[in-house]
Design a protein around this motif. Structure first.
Motif, PDB file in Angstrom:
ATOM      1  N   PRO A 114       0.830  -1.213   0.000  1.00 48.85           N
ATOM      2  CA  PRO A 114       0.000   0.000   0.000  1.00 48.85           C
ATOM      3  C   PRO A 114       0.860   1.257   0.000  1.00 48.85           C
ATOM      4  O   PRO A 114       2.022   1.228   0.416  1.00 48.85           O
ATOM      5  N   VAL A 115       0.283   2.355  -0.440  1.00 43.31           N
ATOM      6  CA  VAL A 115       0.978   3.643  -0.416  1.00 43.31           C
ATOM      7  C   VAL A 115       0.039   4.699   0.164  1.00 43.31           C
ATOM      8  O   VAL A 115      -1.182   4.538   0.181  1.00 43.31           O
ATOM      9  N   GLY A 116       0.618   5.773   0.645  1.00 46.10           N
ATOM     10  CA  GLY A 116      -0.157   6.874   1.202  1.00 46.10           C
ATOM     11  C   GLY A 116       0.769   7.869   1.862  1.00 46.10           C
ATOM     12  O   GLY A 116       1.953   7.608   2.070  1.00 46.10           O
ATOM     13  N   THR A 117       0.247   9.028   2.167  1.00 47.76           N
ATOM     14  CA  THR A 117       1.057  10.074   2.778  1.00 47.76           C
ATOM     15  C   THR A 117       0.769  10.260   4.261  1.00 47.76           C
ATOM     16  O   THR A 117       1.546  10.901   4.962  1.00 47.76           O
ATOM     17  N   THR A 118      -0.349   9.748   4.731  1.00 44.48           N
ATOM     18  CA  THR A 118      -0.681   9.832   6.160  1.00 44.48           C
ATOM     19  C   THR A 118      -1.150   8.458   6.624  1.00 44.48           C
ATOM     20  O   THR A 118      -1.670   7.663   5.841  1.00 44.48           O
ATOM     21  N   TRP A 119      -0.990   8.205   7.916  1.00 44.67           N
ATOM     22  CA  TRP A 119      -1.437   6.924   8.471  1.00 44.67           C
ATOM     23  C   TRP A 119      -2.948   6.983   8.670  1.00 44.67           C
ATOM     24  O   TRP A 119      -3.459   7.745   9.475  1.00 44.67           O
ATOM     25  N   ARG A 120      -3.680   6.143   7.955  1.00 45.44           N
ATOM     26  CA  ARG A 120      -5.137   6.140   8.028  1.00 45.44           C
ATOM     27  C   ARG A 120      -5.669   4.743   8.316  1.00 45.44           C
ATOM     28  O   ARG A 120      -6.837   4.452   8.046  1.00 45.44           O
ATOM     29  N   TRP A 121      -4.821   3.867   8.853  1.00 43.04           N
ATOM     30  CA  TRP A 121      -5.200   2.482   9.068  1.00 43.04           C
ATOM     31  C   TRP A 121      -5.257   2.146  10.569  1.00 43.04           C
ATOM     32  O   TRP A 121      -4.840   2.932  11.415  1.00 43.04           O
ATOM     33  N   VAL A 122      -5.720   0.960  10.852  1.00 39.55           N
ATOM     34  CA  VAL A 122      -5.674   0.431  12.210  1.00 39.55           C
ATOM     35  C   VAL A 122      -4.222   0.360  12.663  1.00 39.55           C
ATOM     36  O   VAL A 122      -3.319   0.059  11.873  1.00 39.55           O
ATOM     37  N   VAL A 123      -3.963   0.628  13.944  1.00 40.87           N
ATOM     38  CA  VAL A 123      -2.606   0.590  14.485  1.00 40.87           C
ATOM     39  C   VAL A 123      -2.464  -0.614  15.424  1.00 40.87           C
ATOM     40  O   VAL A 123      -3.179  -0.718  16.428  1.00 40.87           O
ATOM     41  N   ASP A 124      -1.559  -1.517  15.090  1.00 35.79           N
ATOM     42  CA  ASP A 124      -1.302  -2.684  15.933  1.00 35.79           C
ATOM     43  C   ASP A 124      -0.326  -2.326  17.050  1.00 35.79           C
ATOM     44  O   ASP A 124       0.620  -1.543  16.834  1.00 35.79           O
ATOM     45  N   PRO A 125      -0.483  -2.905  18.240  1.00 36.68           N
ATOM     46  CA  PRO A 125       0.438  -2.629  19.349  1.00 36.68           C
ATOM     47  C   PRO A 125       1.857  -3.098  19.009  1.00 36.68           C
ATOM     48  O   PRO A 125       2.034  -4.106  18.306  1.00 36.68           O
ATOM     49  N   PRO A 126       2.873  -2.411  19.499  1.00 39.11           N
ATOM     50  CA  PRO A 126       4.259  -2.785  19.159  1.00 39.11           C
ATOM     51  C   PRO A 126       4.658  -4.165  19.655  1.00 39.11           C
ATOM     52  O   PRO A 126       5.439  -4.847  19.001  1.00 39.11           O
ATOM     53  N   ASP A 127       4.113  -4.605  20.811  1.00 39.36           N
ATOM     54  CA  ASP A 127       4.492  -5.926  21.303  1.00 39.36           C
ATOM     55  C   ASP A 127       3.947  -7.035  20.405  1.00 39.36           C
ATOM     56  O   ASP A 127       4.581  -8.079  20.230  1.00 39.36           O
ATOM     57  N   VAL A 128       2.766  -6.817  19.832  1.00 43.13           N
ATOM     58  CA  VAL A 128       2.202  -7.799  18.898  1.00 43.13           C
ATOM     59  C   VAL A 128       3.097  -7.916  17.665  1.00 43.13           C
ATOM     60  O   VAL A 128       3.381  -9.021  17.189  1.00 43.13           O
ATOM     61  N   ILE A 129       3.553  -6.775  17.170  1.00 46.49           N
ATOM     62  CA  ILE A 129       4.436  -6.797  16.002  1.00 46.49           C
ATOM     63  C   ILE A 129       5.769  -7.448  16.345  1.00 46.49           C
ATOM     64  O   ILE A 129       6.276  -8.308  15.599  1.00 46.49           O
ATOM     65  N   PHE A 130       6.334  -7.054  17.475  1.00 45.44           N
ATOM     66  CA  PHE A 130       7.650  -7.565  17.858  1.00 45.44           C
ATOM     67  C   PHE A 130       7.644  -9.086  18.006  1.00 45.44           C
ATOM     68  O   PHE A 130       8.480  -9.782  17.440  1.00 45.44           O
ATOM     69  N   ASN A 131       6.690  -9.603  18.744  1.00 44.82           N
ATOM     70  CA  ASN A 131       6.615 -11.048  18.940  1.00 44.82           C
ATOM     71  C   ASN A 131       6.267 -11.759  17.638  1.00 44.82           C
ATOM     72  O   ASN A 131       6.764 -12.855  17.363  1.00 44.82           O
ATOM     73  N   GLY A 132       5.432 -11.136  16.830  1.00 46.40           N
ATOM     74  CA  GLY A 132       5.024 -11.757  15.575  1.00 46.40           C
ATOM     75  C   GLY A 132       6.143 -11.863  14.560  1.00 46.40           C
ATOM     76  O   GLY A 132       6.311 -12.900  13.902  1.00 46.40           O
ATOM     77  N   VAL A 133       6.941 -10.806  14.415  1.00 47.29           N
ATOM     78  CA  VAL A 133       8.012 -10.855  13.416  1.00 47.29           C
ATOM     79  C   VAL A 133       9.119 -11.809  13.862  1.00 47.29           C
ATOM     80  O   VAL A 133       9.738 -12.490  13.033  1.00 47.29           O
ATOM     81  N   LYS A 134       9.372 -11.892  15.149  1.00 47.41           N
ATOM     82  CA  LYS A 134      10.365 -12.856  15.626  1.00 47.41           C
ATOM     83  C   LYS A 134       9.912 -14.279  15.340  1.00 47.41           C
ATOM     84  O   LYS A 134      10.697 -15.110  14.842  1.00 47.41           O
ATOM     85  N   ALA A 135       8.654 -14.567  15.655  1.00 46.24           N
ATOM     86  CA  ALA A 135       8.135 -15.915  15.409  1.00 46.24           C
ATOM     87  C   ALA A 135       8.161 -16.242  13.922  1.00 46.24           C
ATOM     88  O   ALA A 135       8.531 -17.358  13.521  1.00 46.24           O
TER      89      ALA A 135
END
Length: 783
Positions: free
Chosen positions: A479-500
């Protein structure tokens, strides 16, 4: 006499008997047919009734090495079978009735059978002349036995006691033509082979084994993969680095050969990478790593019945180093895709537009056919923040997900090898990670900064970007865009998810030919994170919290941004190394090559350079120049020198573009003609270095990585005693974070690392001498 004959012929018989006889002669064939049919129906009914009776089921008779009713109470291993069940109609001592069942492959039947009917037998093979390997094999078997006893109760009973077999004392035909068979039908036993093998340059049993494996594979009377019934195998080699200092010189060469031929005979069932150790140096450490990996695989096999998922070509029995599938990788990687057919294009263009990334395709489709591939940039940059004045229902309903699981974007990214985490993050294993695992070289970050590529995770917390660069390998998918207009996931969810997700992809490399066991073990501990996958990482609203989580586990951060978000860049806290992409030296060139979405893209670009100038005494800053012939190379050296003078970065990385080979690249005006040769990149670097010196700027050419077509220019701040020190002291970086915090007062010199290796400096190529360069078919490339 004549009257008697007449009577016999029926002349004196009653009329009824004559009629019955006549009926029989007239209808005897139908009567016989009906009688036979009734008898057949009765017989089939009896068979059906007997089939419904309970019967004892014996899983199979392919087990051979188990002694009935044997118990080893001292070791805690029980090898006594559960008595077979017999039906009441079975005579005592008579033949057992066996209910027939289609046999399934070993891996497929594991989970469907009751635990007490299934066993796993680990066989440890070895050869030894001096006794070292024999002691190692026995010690390994004892360690493995203890470990298997510590498995959960539901798995402990599945494993039989490992057996140690001397290759000089066995018949190869019993083990290396087909998996062993057991006469005792009370168990269904699957075998798992572990082979410990020293290497000798004299005639030994190893040569006989290798010859047997080769002959078995090439024997036209035998299936090419006769050992495919095994659960899996793994090989560990013992060698002497004093006699053979490297693998190229023959270190563990016979173990490597056995590993290769076993891959062919088992049909790609390499369960764990080839391990190698030197009894005089690192045998204990390497054997521990290999043992840990083998135990994990055995637990996986016992639980799931399979070796797990593998990458394409994993353990390819064609062997080995040859991989004929096109590689699709990120950051210095080549991607080869089939052109999109006209039919698919029409179908895609006719669909609903859910995201603004489709705009590029719409604009291209609206152009005349003769202008489709001329590479012309859009006449103006489009600012999507002002797109439309009406509020849609979707907006009123709240923000949507950036990459919904049911979207074409999600399907496209996952097909390309991404693991999508949450709704807007992703992780993908890099080609250089795969290469480093196989000892075929690491990326330029290892040569320049000391990053181990096999311990590096490539990810992004935001798949969205505000540019549509002509050299991007993800045209039309992110996706592309100039402003954040989407749902925001918590950083811990991202951190644990990308490691897994990263660890899962590393595990998929277990069966790949050539993967080194010691590097595989190291890869299961992430030490570095490259936030440069695709999209714009600082676009994520909680990027600082995400960075803190990385640093909390002592994972270094290399963050790349596109110089279009100055506010987020200014608010960014400490990272190990901060990159800004500098893809052009002037406004018009930047418009053509980056195709930014912001109307004020040039002003934003310049503000980011000013912010980087302010940060240069706080953290390591880098300008990353991607050279594209026909776009930003010719006559732009002076302009780049102006930008360096404005931002004064610690380092300048100059890299030739990598052609994606996609139809979208052609639509962006990019072809192989736009890819500069390394000699052209070197010429550009030399010219830029001269321009910087003419301006009195203290820079110099510090290092190179010719394999990546990349050269590093560094500030003289990192030149000590006439030697470049471009590497990083990661331990010290984390100590500074802990002592002074992310906003603490320190300089890049405070965590400057050791001297840049001689082989990485300018003029020496930059290829790691520990590794071996090969072409795509596994043939060695002379350096």
């Amino acid at each position: 006499m004549a009257g008697r004959w007449d009577a016999q012929l029926g002349g004196d018989k009653p009329l009824g008997e004559i009629e019955i006889l006549q009926l029989w002669h007239d209808h005897r064939l139908p009567i016989l047919g009906i009688t036979a049919s009734i008898g057949l129906v009765i017989w089939l009914c009896l068979l059906s009734y007997r089939a419904r009776e309970p019967a004892a089921y014996v899983p199979g008779d392919d087990t051979s090495s188990i002694k009935p009713a044997a118990t080893n109470s001292a070791a805690g291993w029980e090898e006594k079978a559960t008595p077979l069940k017999t039906t009441p109609k079975d005579p005592v001592g008579g033949p057992r009735r066996i209910k027939g069942e289609l046999r399934k492959p070993n891996g497929a039947r594991v989970l469907s059978e009751p635990a007490h009917e299934r066993r796993i037998q680990v066989l440890v093979f070895y050869s030894s002349l001096t006794g070292t390997t024999e002691r190692t094999a026995n010690g390994f078997s004892h360690t493995l036995t203890t470990s298997l006893q510590e498995q959960p109760a539901e798995l402990r009973g599945i494993f039989l006691k490992p057996q140690v077999l001397d290759l000089t004392q066995i018949d190869y035909d019993e083990y290396f033509i087909n998996p062993p068979k057991t006469a005792d039908s009370r168990f269904s036993v699957d075998h798992f082979y572990l082979i410990l093998l020293p290497s000798y340059n004299i005639d030994t049993i190893n040569d006989n084994l290798l010859e047997h494996l080769k002959e078995t594979h090439h024997d036209f009377r035998i299936d090419t993969a006769p050992l495919s019934g095994l659960l899996g195998y793994s090989v560990f080699g013992l060698g002497d680095r004093e006699g053979w200092p490297s693998e190229e010189d023959g270190f563990c060469f016979q173990a490597k050969e056995v590993d290769k031929w076993m891959a062919k005979l088992t049909g790609r069932k390499r369960a764990y990478p080839l391990g190698m150790g030197d009894p005089k140096r690192d045998l204990e450490q390497r054997l521990d790593e290999w043992t840990t990996g083998v135990k994990d695989v055995l637990a996986l096999v016992a639980t799931t019945g399979s070796l797990g998922d593998g990458v394409a070509g994993s353990g390819n029995a064609i062997e080995s180093d040859y991989e004929d599938e096109p590689e699709e990788v990120d950051d210095d990687e080549v991607i080869i895709e089939e052109p999109i057919t006209q039919k698919k294009q029409k179908k895609t263009n006719g669909g609903n537009i859910d995201d603004v990334e489709d705009l590029g395709r719409i604009m291209k489709a609206s152009q005349p056919e003769n202008e489709g591939t001329n590479g012309a940039a859009p006449p103006i940059a489009i600012d999507f923040t002002t797109y439309g004045k009406k509020t849609s229902k979707k907006t009123l309903q709240g923000p949507k997900e950036m990459v919904p699981k049911n979207s074409p974007t999600y399907n496209s990214l996952t097909k390309q090898g991404y693991s999508i985490v949450g709704s807007h993050s992703g992780v993908k294993i890099c080609r250089w990670t795969k290469s480093a695992l196989r000892g075929r070289g690491s990326c330029y970050k290892f040569s320049f900064y000391g990053i181990n590529s096999h311990q590096c995770m490539e990810t992004t917390p935001s798949l969205s970007c505000s540019n549509k660069c002509v050299f991007c390998w993800r045209h039309g998918t992110n996706p592309v865009g100039t402003t954040w207009r989407w749902v925001v996931d918590p950083p811990d969810v991202i951190f644990n998810g990308v490691k897994a997700g990263h660890y899962q992809k590393i595990k998929m490399m277990r069966g790949v030919p050539g993967v080194r066991a010691e590097r595989f073990a190291e890869a299961m501990r992430i030490r570095h994170c490259a936030l440069s996958l695709v999209g714009e990482p600082i676009f994520y609203p909680h990027i600082n919290e995400f960075l803190a989580m990385l640093h909390g586990e002592r994972i270094s951060s290399f963050l790349v941004c596109n110089a279009q978000h100055p506010d987020q860049l200014a608010a960014l806290k400490a990272v190990t190394q901060l990159y800004v992409s500098i893809d052009a030296s002037n406004k018009e060139s930047l418009r053509k090559i980056d195709r930014p979405l912001h109307r004020d893209f040039w002003e934003r670009f310049q503000r980011c350079l000013d912010i980087l100038r302010e940060k240069r005494f706080k953290q390591r800053t880098v300008f990353r120049l991607t050279l594209v012939k026909g776009f930003n190379v010719e006559d732009e050296v002076d302009g780049y020198a102006d930008l360096v003078e404005r931002g004064l970065p610690c380092f300048v990385e100059i890299k030739g573009v990598t052609y994606c080979g996609t139809s979208t690249s052609a639509g962006a005006g990019l072809s192989m003609a736009n890819v500069p040769f390394y000699a052209e990149v070197s010429e550009f670097v030399t010219a830029l270095d001269n321009k910087l010196r003419e301006r009195g700027l203290a820079y110099g050419i510090a290092a190179e990585h010719a394999h990546s077509c990349c050269v590093l220019i560094a500030s003289e701040r990192f030149r000590v005693g006439g030697k470049w020190h471009t590497q990083i002291d990661y331990q010290r970086f984390f100590e500074l974070l802990e002592e002074r915090g992310a906003d603490g007062d320190w300089t890049p010199e405070d965590y400057m690392g050791p001297e840049t290796p001689e082989w990485a400096t300018w003029g020496n190529g930059g290829f790691d001498p520990r590794d071996e360069r090969v072409d795509r078919k596994g043939r060695k490339i002379e350096r």
